[in-house]
Structures are given as C-alpha cells and as structure tokens.
Write a protein that holds these residues in place. Structure first.
Motif, PDB file in Angstrom:
ATOM      1  N   ALA A  11      38.394 -25.241 -14.988  1.00 33.75           N
ATOM      2  CA  ALA A  11      37.980 -24.603 -14.047  1.00 33.75           C
ATOM      3  C   ALA A  11      37.439 -25.385 -12.938  1.00 33.75           C
ATOM      4  CB  ALA A  11      36.815 -23.628 -14.585  1.00 33.75           C
TER       5      ALA A  11
ATOM      6  N   THR B  46      30.672  -9.230 -16.246  1.00 36.41           N
ATOM      7  CA  THR B  46      32.084  -9.614 -15.824  1.00 36.41           C
ATOM      8  C   THR B  46      32.734 -10.558 -14.565  1.00 36.41           C
ATOM      9  OG1 THR B  46      32.220  -7.496 -17.092  1.00 36.41           O
ATOM     10  CG2 THR B  46      34.274  -8.342 -15.844  1.00 36.41           C
ATOM     11  N   LEU B  47      31.809 -10.188 -13.377  1.00 35.24           N
ATOM     12  CA  LEU B  47      32.252 -10.938 -12.360  1.00 35.24           C
ATOM     13  C   LEU B  47      31.919 -12.477 -12.384  1.00 35.24           C
ATOM     14  CD1 LEU B  47      32.976 -10.946  -9.109  1.00 35.24           C
ATOM     15  CD2 LEU B  47      30.453 -10.461  -8.696  1.00 35.24           C
ATOM     16  N   GLN B  48      30.637 -12.692 -13.008  1.00 39.91           N
ATOM     17  CA  GLN B  48      30.289 -14.292 -13.223  1.00 39.91           C
ATOM     18  C   GLN B  48      31.201 -14.979 -14.109  1.00 39.91           C
ATOM     19  OE1 GLN B  48      28.048 -15.253 -10.975  1.00 39.91           O
ATOM     20  NE2 GLN B  48      27.953 -13.150 -10.381  1.00 39.91           N
ATOM     21  N   ARG B  49      31.627 -14.137 -15.341  1.00 42.41           N
ATOM     22  CA  ARG B  49      32.723 -14.946 -16.098  1.00 42.41           C
ATOM     23  C   ARG B  49      34.122 -14.972 -15.509  1.00 42.41           C
ATOM     24  NH1 ARG B  49      32.152 -18.339 -18.237  1.00 42.41           N
ATOM     25  NH2 ARG B  49      33.539 -18.110 -19.541  1.00 42.41           N
ATOM     26  N   SER B  50      34.478 -14.055 -14.487  1.00 41.22           N
ATOM     27  CA  SER B  50      35.766 -14.170 -13.848  1.00 41.22           C
ATOM     28  C   SER B  50      35.835 -15.434 -13.024  1.00 41.22           C
ATOM     29  CB  SER B  50      36.052 -13.157 -12.935  1.00 41.22           C
ATOM     30  OG  SER B  50      35.396 -12.954 -12.059  1.00 41.22           O
ATOM     31  N   LYS B  51      34.639 -15.905 -12.728  1.00 46.27           N
ATOM     32  CA  LYS B  51      34.509 -16.954 -11.686  1.00 46.27           C
ATOM     33  C   LYS B  51      34.229 -18.376 -12.758  1.00 46.27           C
ATOM     34  CE  LYS B  51      32.536 -14.780  -7.871  1.00 46.27           C
ATOM     35  NZ  LYS B  51      31.043 -14.448  -7.108  1.00 46.27           N
ATOM     36  N   ASN B  52      34.163 -18.211 -13.979  1.00 45.88           N
ATOM     37  CA  ASN B  52      34.070 -19.295 -15.227  1.00 45.88           C
ATOM     38  C   ASN B  52      32.942 -19.907 -14.768  1.00 45.88           C
ATOM     39  OD1 ASN B  52      36.402 -19.416 -16.469  1.00 45.88           O
ATOM     40  ND2 ASN B  52      37.537 -20.068 -15.001  1.00 45.88           N
TER      41      ASN B  52
ATOM     42  N   SER C  67      42.899 -23.386  -7.486  1.00 41.09           N
ATOM     43  CA  SER C  67      44.330 -22.768  -7.645  1.00 41.09           C
ATOM     44  C   SER C  67      45.196 -23.042  -6.398  1.00 41.09           C
ATOM     45  CB  SER C  67      44.478 -21.188  -8.324  1.00 41.09           C
ATOM     46  OG  SER C  67      43.858 -20.712  -7.290  1.00 41.09           O
TER      47      SER C  67
ATOM     48  N   LYS D 264      28.728  -5.266 -15.020  1.00 41.39           N
ATOM     49  CA  LYS D 264      29.708  -5.541 -13.771  1.00 41.39           C
ATOM     50  C   LYS D 264      29.123  -7.055 -13.376  1.00 41.39           C
ATOM     51  CE  LYS D 264      30.615  -0.970 -12.087  1.00 41.39           C
ATOM     52  NZ  LYS D 264      30.281   0.087 -10.882  1.00 41.39           N
ATOM     53  N   TRP D 265      27.977  -7.458 -13.423  1.00 41.83           N
ATOM     54  CA  TRP D 265      27.480  -8.686 -13.073  1.00 41.83           C
ATOM     55  C   TRP D 265      28.167  -9.713 -13.918  1.00 41.83           C
ATOM     56  CZ3 TRP D 265      24.684 -12.266 -15.290  1.00 41.83           C
ATOM     57  CH2 TRP D 265      24.387 -13.596 -14.433  1.00 41.83           C
TER      58      TRP D 265
END
Length: 183
Positions: A76, A20-26, A80, A17-18
C-alpha cells in the motif's frame, strides 16, 4: 419502536460506508478507531440514545463479517500512478537494450530466526500457558534469480560471527556466507 430500529439501521449504514471507504484506502482501522467514529457520527446526527459499547462493536463486526487481522507487507506504500508511469515510460527504454528476460534479475532478503520458539502452543483447558524470553538470534538470507527462472544464484547467508562454530569441520557450504557484526 420501529423508529428506533430505522435510526439504528441508518446509523449502522453510515458506519459501514465509512469503514468500507477507509479500508479501500488501506487505512488500518482498529476497534478503538471504529468506536470513536461511531460516537462521532452519533453526535453529528444528534442520536442521544446511542451507546457505543463493546457489545455494539462485537455485533457490528459479526453482522458485517469484519475480523481482526495482522497488517503485513508494504504494497500500500506505492502509488499506482507511479507504477503505471514507470511501466509505460521508463521500463521500455531499459529493456530495449536487452534481448531476453534472462538478463533481468531480482533479489530479496528475508530474516530467519532459527532459535525462536513458537508463539502458540497446545495446553490443557484451564492451564496457564507462559513462555520465556524470546531468542533474538537471527540470520539474513538473500535469494536472487533471473526473470525466466533459468539462472538462480547461490543463496547468501549473512550472520554475525566471522567463523561460526557450526562450520568448524565443514569443507564446502551449499551457500555463500558473509559476516557483519551488526547483522
């Protein structure tokens, strides 16, 4: 034994989960960062039997289909919300003064290393593959075209030499050539 397996599954879920969260923030996550975070989670949840070895890391990456990759581009670095604001508020005022998309141009530059040797090569099994010093000879190329693609500017090549020897007997170049000492 079942309790240990359940504990490992919960632990793995937190790490995933950690990640995935970090990668979603690039955020670029290295193996060392992932291992440090796994140790931090183990200490936080008082899992004294957990050992964050290279084997654990390899199995974690394999289990969740995580691969190493090169970080490229700057996409990144732009928020946006800034893009949305520009598209809704600024762009309409700009394009109002122009009739067609043929009036909008975009230019971009790229570096070309014509003497650079490949960084990968074929070799015999067991043979050591060593290389020499890499060439730093570089030219910059500028490409420019309009939005509709109907008008493409001649490529501009920027090099160091004011009169390169390779152009000695050339009467007409298919590109515009400019020289800059610090190019």
């Amino acid at each position: 034994m079942q309790e240990v397996a359940k504990s490992r599954k919960r632990k793995c879920g937190r790490d995933l989960k950690w990640f995935t969260l970090q990668r979603s923030k690039n955020f670029p996550i290295t193996s060392a960062i992932l291992q440090a975070k796994a140790i931090e989670f183990a200490e936080l949840f008082e899992e004294k039997s957990f050992v964050c070895s290279d084997g654990w890391l390899d199995r974690f990456k394999k289990r969740h289909n995580i691969r190493s990759g090169k970080v490229v581009g700057e996409a990144a670095s732009i928020c946006s919300c800034d893009i949305n604001h520009w598209m809704k508020n600024v762009r309409p005022d700009i394009i109002r003064n122009y009739d067609e998309m043929k009036h909008f141009f975009n230019a971009d530059e790229t570096g070309l290393f014509p003497k650079l040797t490949p960084n990968k090569a074929l070799k015999f099994k067991g043979e050591k593959c060593v290389g020499g010093k890499l060439s730093k000879v570089r030219i910059t190329i500028l490409a420019c075209a309009n939005m509709s693609g109907s008008e493409k500017q001649k490529l501009t090549v920027i090099g160091k030499s004011q009169k390169p020897r390779c152009f000695k007997n050339v009467k007409k170049l298919p590109v515009d050539y400019k020289s800059i000492k610090k190019a």
